[in-house]
Design a protein around this motif. Structure first.
Motif, mmCIF file in Angstrom:
data_model
loop_
_atom_site.group_PDB
_atom_site.id
_atom_site.type_symbol
_atom_site.label_atom_id
_atom_site.label_comp_id
_atom_site.label_asym_id
_atom_site.label_seq_id
_atom_site.Cartn_x
_atom_site.Cartn_y
_atom_site.Cartn_z
ATOM 1 N N ARG A 46 9.405 0.816 -1.879
ATOM 2 C CA ARG A 46 8.569 -0.366 -1.640
ATOM 3 C C ARG A 46 8.028 -0.371 -0.208
ATOM 4 N NH1 ARG A 46 10.040 -4.187 -5.942
ATOM 5 N NH2 ARG A 46 9.445 -6.003 -4.725
ATOM 6 N N HIS A 47 8.700 0.357 0.681
ATOM 7 C CA HIS A 47 8.248 0.446 2.079
ATOM 8 C C HIS A 47 8.203 1.894 2.578
ATOM 9 C CE1 HIS A 47 8.685 -3.959 2.720
ATOM 10 N NE2 HIS A 47 9.620 -3.821 1.810
ATOM 11 N N ILE A 48 8.668 2.855 1.754
ATOM 12 C CA ILE A 48 8.740 4.262 2.160
ATOM 13 C C ILE A 48 7.973 5.120 1.161
ATOM 14 C CG2 ILE A 48 10.299 6.209 2.580
ATOM 15 C CD1 ILE A 48 12.467 4.219 3.306
ATOM 16 N N ARG A 49 7.102 5.968 1.686
ATOM 17 C CA ARG A 49 6.350 6.885 0.820
ATOM 18 C C ARG A 49 7.250 8.031 0.357
ATOM 19 N NH1 ARG A 49 0.894 6.337 0.638
ATOM 20 N NH2 ARG A 49 0.008 4.738 2.000
ATOM 21 N N ASP A 50 6.788 8.799 -0.615
ATOM 22 C CA ASP A 50 7.516 9.964 -1.144
ATOM 23 C C ASP A 50 8.914 9.568 -1.624
ATOM 24 O OD1 ASP A 50 5.339 11.611 -0.429
ATOM 25 O OD2 ASP A 50 6.109 11.743 1.619
ATOM 26 N N SER A 51 8.975 8.495 -2.401
ATOM 27 C CA SER A 51 10.250 8.038 -2.959
ATOM 28 C C SER A 51 10.387 8.525 -4.396
ATOM 29 C CB SER A 51 10.330 6.511 -2.915
ATOM 30 O OG SER A 51 10.356 6.070 -1.571
ATOM 31 N N ASP A 52 11.638 8.743 -4.801
ATOM 32 C CA ASP A 52 11.895 9.324 -6.122
ATOM 33 C C ASP A 52 12.867 8.491 -6.941
ATOM 34 O OD1 ASP A 52 10.304 11.627 -5.694
ATOM 35 O OD2 ASP A 52 11.937 12.567 -4.559
ATOM 36 N N GLU B 294 0.813 -1.220 0.000
ATOM 37 C CA GLU B 294 0.000 0.000 0.000
ATOM 38 C C GLU B 294 0.849 1.273 0.000
ATOM 39 O OE1 GLU B 294 -2.836 -0.181 3.162
ATOM 40 O OE2 GLU B 294 -4.014 -1.761 2.204
ATOM 41 N N THR B 295 2.041 1.185 -0.549
ATOM 42 C CA THR B 295 2.854 2.384 -0.776
ATOM 43 C C THR B 295 2.773 2.713 -2.258
ATOM 44 O OG1 THR B 295 4.814 0.995 -1.074
ATOM 45 C CG2 THR B 295 4.483 1.961 1.107
ATOM 46 N N PRO B 296 2.685 3.999 -2.613
ATOM 47 C CA PRO B 296 2.552 4.357 -4.029
ATOM 48 C C PRO B 296 3.830 4.084 -4.802
ATOM 49 C CG PRO B 296 2.848 6.323 -2.687
ATOM 50 C CD PRO B 296 2.700 5.176 -1.725
ATOM 51 N N LEU B 297 3.694 3.951 -6.099
ATOM 52 C CA LEU B 297 4.867 3.814 -6.953
ATOM 53 C C LEU B 297 5.718 5.072 -6.847
ATOM 54 C CD1 LEU B 297 3.097 2.287 -10.072
ATOM 55 C CD2 LEU B 297 4.859 1.145 -8.718
ATOM 56 N N PRO B 298 7.046 4.938 -6.993
ATOM 57 C CA PRO B 298 7.907 6.111 -6.867
ATOM 58 C C PRO B 298 7.633 7.125 -7.974
ATOM 59 C CG PRO B 298 9.143 4.274 -7.759
ATOM 60 C CD PRO B 298 7.814 3.728 -7.339
ATOM 61 N N CYS B 299 7.937 8.372 -7.688
ATOM 62 C CA CYS B 299 7.796 9.435 -8.683
ATOM 63 C C CYS B 299 9.058 9.459 -9.547
ATOM 64 C CB CYS B 299 7.605 10.767 -7.974
ATOM 65 S SG CYS B 299 7.470 12.161 -9.104
ATOM 66 N N ILE B 300 8.896 9.219 -10.852
ATOM 67 C CA ILE B 300 10.038 9.207 -11.772
ATOM 68 C C ILE B 300 10.187 10.600 -12.381
ATOM 69 C CG2 ILE B 300 11.050 8.166 -13.830
ATOM 70 C CD1 ILE B 300 9.454 5.650 -13.258
ATOM 71 N N LYS B 301 11.348 11.210 -12.177
ATOM 72 C CA LYS B 301 11.617 12.559 -12.678
ATOM 73 C C LYS B 301 12.786 12.512 -13.655
ATOM 74 C CE LYS B 301 10.291 14.394 -8.136
ATOM 75 N NZ LYS B 301 10.772 15.081 -6.911
ATOM 76 N N LEU B 302 12.669 13.254 -14.742
ATOM 77 C CA LEU B 302 13.742 13.350 -15.728
ATOM 78 C C LEU B 302 14.594 14.580 -15.433
ATOM 79 C CD1 LEU B 302 11.783 12.514 -19.007
ATOM 80 C CD2 LEU B 302 12.932 10.938 -17.440
ATOM 81 N N VAL B 303 15.906 14.378 -15.365
ATOM 82 C CA VAL B 303 16.842 15.473 -15.129
ATOM 83 C C VAL B 303 17.528 15.796 -16.452
ATOM 84 C CG1 VAL B 303 18.877 16.237 -13.847
ATOM 85 C CG2 VAL B 303 17.194 14.712 -12.759
ATOM 86 N N ASN B 304 17.310 16.989 -16.964
ATOM 87 C CA ASN B 304 17.863 17.395 -18.262
ATOM 88 C C ASN B 304 19.353 17.707 -18.123
ATOM 89 O OD1 ASN B 304 18.417 18.363 -20.775
ATOM 90 N ND2 ASN B 304 16.838 19.944 -20.785
#
Length: 710
Positions: A564-570, A357-367
């Motif tokens: 997988r166990h921590i929220r607000d992951s990137d 029940e943890t959301p999928l990580p936020c994937i960010k693109l770094v230019n």
């Protein structure tokens, strides 16, 4: 009396099987191992694939079977038929299928002809019996010591039942288990689950249903370093219920004795579950009820030498042969498997949410197009790592390039470090406390780093680019208080070292993990909240049409280690191509759109899975020889096999991108057809002619069906 001969499969580089005369009174049957003479005075072990009442071998050339090995039961008919299919489909001699999968002691003549009069099986049985006696004595001793205290005995009794209690499933997981366990015939099932969705628990509970029905299971994983964690889960779940021999392990890193022990228990049908890498699909189990292929998309399931088979594809055929269900699990299925689900050949089960029940990580693109990097690291990534260190969380930096730097270069004349044996650069390896070396990642050649340029004498030699060793060094300098560990093929070379390193990560003794793709799948890191991806752009514009598929799978897998166990992951992915459709699908965690668009492109280009391919690779001292050989077999096909060529296309032979490996130069020939039966019919006739008509050619060649890399 009727005379008998046996047709014997041998592991020799020849096309045919061999007929031997059976001495009077010697009982023989299909599937037995035998010792036979071969060549001059050589004796080797083979397997009987047929018993004959006549042979075409002239009497003066006939040789007798020397001995029948009966220390293990003969191989079963279903197992032999499975091996025969593999040999036929992958166009290799049957001996090249059967013999290499056996543990070395069962196929090495020296194991039977040494000073001892016993067989390796008898010796192992004796050793195991002694171990049982020793264990019984130790247990009696422990029980005596525990008689004064009942507490320990109570704890021991109460723990075992708990180990077999499965975890509570969510709705999607439970539905998947129900569908799999209710399938009583051949049913190919794609378990398409996002990373962290709990596919492993679905596997375990599906296996539990099969074992409860008195049947067995094969559980395939793509890499050896994944087996310890799955082995632990299987032992905890099933050994208390089914005994010490319920689980057997099968992979190439086991010792000869370990492989023999596993095989012995398998062939005697004492094993309930086989866990292992691609070779495990050849496990001689007779009562299979389920086959599971985890990370079914992984290229590691394709053997790259000898019998070039796909364990996933053979697993599907074996499930069909036995009329049992097969589960193919992946967050990023292969396009072949995805195509089968779209066409209705495979059933798809989806796990769309994470089990914790943890959301999928936020994937960010770094230019990084106009950004100045610190040894490959952007300021954004460095800042994110620092933030995780302050929070007491782990970071993982993924770079699929081992070593310190890809090449050493002279700033004066432009000389670059190159392998003496191969047409590639040597990679700089530089670890504190060790002498720096230049190493070839293809042939293994290594040499000390020169003190000056071999061409012009300049002492100003510089390392270009970066690998995991350089990245580790950079991170240790940037974060001197952090505990940095590198996990790649170099740091895990010794047996057990990978398991030890991963244990350090799991126990919280590591703050920053640096590594290659061995980090990307199957691992559940509880404190990991940041993943940084470096140098992904390299594969975007590869000449290999499968490169984008592999890149998407790698990135989705490595991203899935975070949160997988921590929220607000990137996940921070450094790229110069922010608008590329692959990256856009990735940041949306949208495998479906990526796969569907890629399939559309493949269909337009008549590429797999909409076409079927065979690759012939020729090797010679000079690439011109290899090309000449391939050109000659094309001319032969056009001259003599014109009718069979209908619907089959033969492309022009070309040198490989890396032409020379270990002083051997290589060229390849691609054969393609939209009809698999037409392709196989043509190839079988053509290869027979090539073998018999062109044996004088001083060129070595091998054939690969369904090649993964061209």
């Amino acid at each position: 009396m009727t005379s008998y001969w046996v047709r014997v499969a041998l592991d020799v580089p020849l096309e045919a099987v061999f007929d031997y005369r059976v001495p009077e009174g010697m009982p023989v049957c299909r599937g037995q191992r035998v010792i036979v003479p071969f060549g001059g005075k050589q004796e080797i072990i083979g397997v009987i694939v047929n018993v004959l009442t006549q042979t075409d071998i002239p009497p003066e050339k006939q040789k007798d079977v020397i001995n029948v090995l009966d220390d293990l039961p003969p191989f079963s008919e279903q197992w032999l038929q499975f091996c025969e299919f593999a040999a036929q489909y992958y166009m290799r001699p049957i001996g090249e299928v059967i013999l290499p999968v056996l543990p070395p002691p069962l196929r090495k003549i020296t194991a039977y002809t040494g000073k001892t009069k016993t067989s390796p099986v008898e010796r192992l049985d004796k050793k195991l019996a002694n171990q049982v006696l020793k264990a019984e004595k130790e247990q009696k001793k422990r029980l005596k010591q525990q008689q004064s205290s009942t507490h320990e005995a109570i704890v021991e009794v109460s723990v075992k039942p708990l180990l077999s209690i499965p975890l509570v499933l969510n709705t999607e997981q439970q539905q998947a288990v129900n569908v799999i366990s209710q399938a009583k015939k051949f049913t190919p099932i794609l378990l398409h689950g996002v990373t962290g969705s709990g596919k492993t628990e679905v596997y375990l509970q599906a296996i539990a249903h099969v074992l409860a029905e008195g049947k067995q299971a094969i559980f395939l994983v793509p890499e050896i370093n994944l087996t310890p964690q799955f082995e632990r889960l299987l032992i905890e779940r099933f050994v208390p219920l089914y005994g010490e021999r319920a689980i057997a392990i099968m992979h190439s890193s086991l010792s000869d004795g370990e492989r023999l022990s596993s095989w012995l228990h398998m062939q005697r049908q004492e094993v309930k579950v086989i866990l292992g890498t691609r070779m495990s699909i050849f496990a001689p189990l007779e009562n299979l009820g389920l086959i599971i292929v985890d990370e079914e998309h992984d290229a590691s399931y394709k053997q790259q030498d000898g019998l070039r088979y796909s364990a996933r594809d053979l697993a599907v055929w074996r499930a069909h042969q036995l009329n049992i269900p097969i589960v193919l699990g992946s967050a990023t299925p292969s396009l072949e498997t995805w195509h089968h689900t779209l066409s209705g050949k495979y059933q798809k089960l989806s796990l769309t949410q994470r089990a914790k029940e943890t959301p999928l990580p936020c994937i960010k693109l770094v230019n990084t197009k106009k950004m100045r990097l610190n040894q490959g690291l952007s300021a954004d990534l460095i800042s994110a790592i620092d933030e995780r260190l302050q929070r007491g969380e782990q970071s993982m930096i993924y770079l699929n390039r081992r070593g310190f730097a890809p090449v050493l270069r002279c700033s004066s004349c432009g000389w670059t470090s190159e392998c003496m044996r191969c047409s590639v650069h040597t990679v700089l390896h530089q670890v504190p406390g060790q002498v720096p070396i230049l190493q070839c990642h293809h042939c293994g050649y290594s040499t000390q780093v020169p003190t000056h340029c071999p061409e012009c004498g300049n002492v100003d030699l510089s390392a270009l680019g970066y690998g995991t060793q350089r990245l580790e060094d950079t991170l240790m300098r940037l974060f001197p208080e952090a505990r940095v560990k590198r996990i790649d093929a170099d740091s895990t070379r010794l047996k057990g070292s990978a398991q030890e390193l991963f244990q350090q990560v799991h126990s919280g003794d590591v703050d920053i993990i640096v590594g290659t793709q061995m980090l990307s799948k199957g691992h559940d890191f509880k404190r990991l909240s940041l993943v940084g991806v470096l140098n992904a752009d390299m594969m975007l514009f590869s000449g290999d049409f499968r490169a984008p598929e592999r890149l998407f799978a790698q990135l989705m897998q490595v991203a899935g280690r975070a949160g997988r166990h921590i929220r607000d992951s990137d996940v921070l992915l450094q790229t110069e191509y922010l608008d590329h459709h692959l990256y856009q699908a990735l940041i949306s965690h949208d495998y479906d759109s990526f796969a569907n668009q890629t399939l559309m492109e493949r269909k337009m280009a008549h590429l797999p899975p909409f076409a079927h391919q065979v690759l012939i690779t020729a090797q010679a001292k000079d690439v011109e020889q290899a090309l000449a050989f391939l050109q000659s077999i094309i001319q032969y096909a056009k001259q003599y096999l014109e009718e069979r060529l209908k619907g089959v296309e033969i492309y022009d032979p070309v040198p490989l991108k890396i032409v020379r490996i270990a002083h051997i130069e290589r060229a390849q020939l691609l054969i393609e057809s939209v009809s698999r039966p037409a392709l196989h019919r043509f190839m079988n006739v053509w290869l027979h002619h090539i073998y018999h008509e062109l044996r004088t050619h001083k060129v070595k060649y091998f054939v690969e069906v369904d090649p993964l890399s061209i």
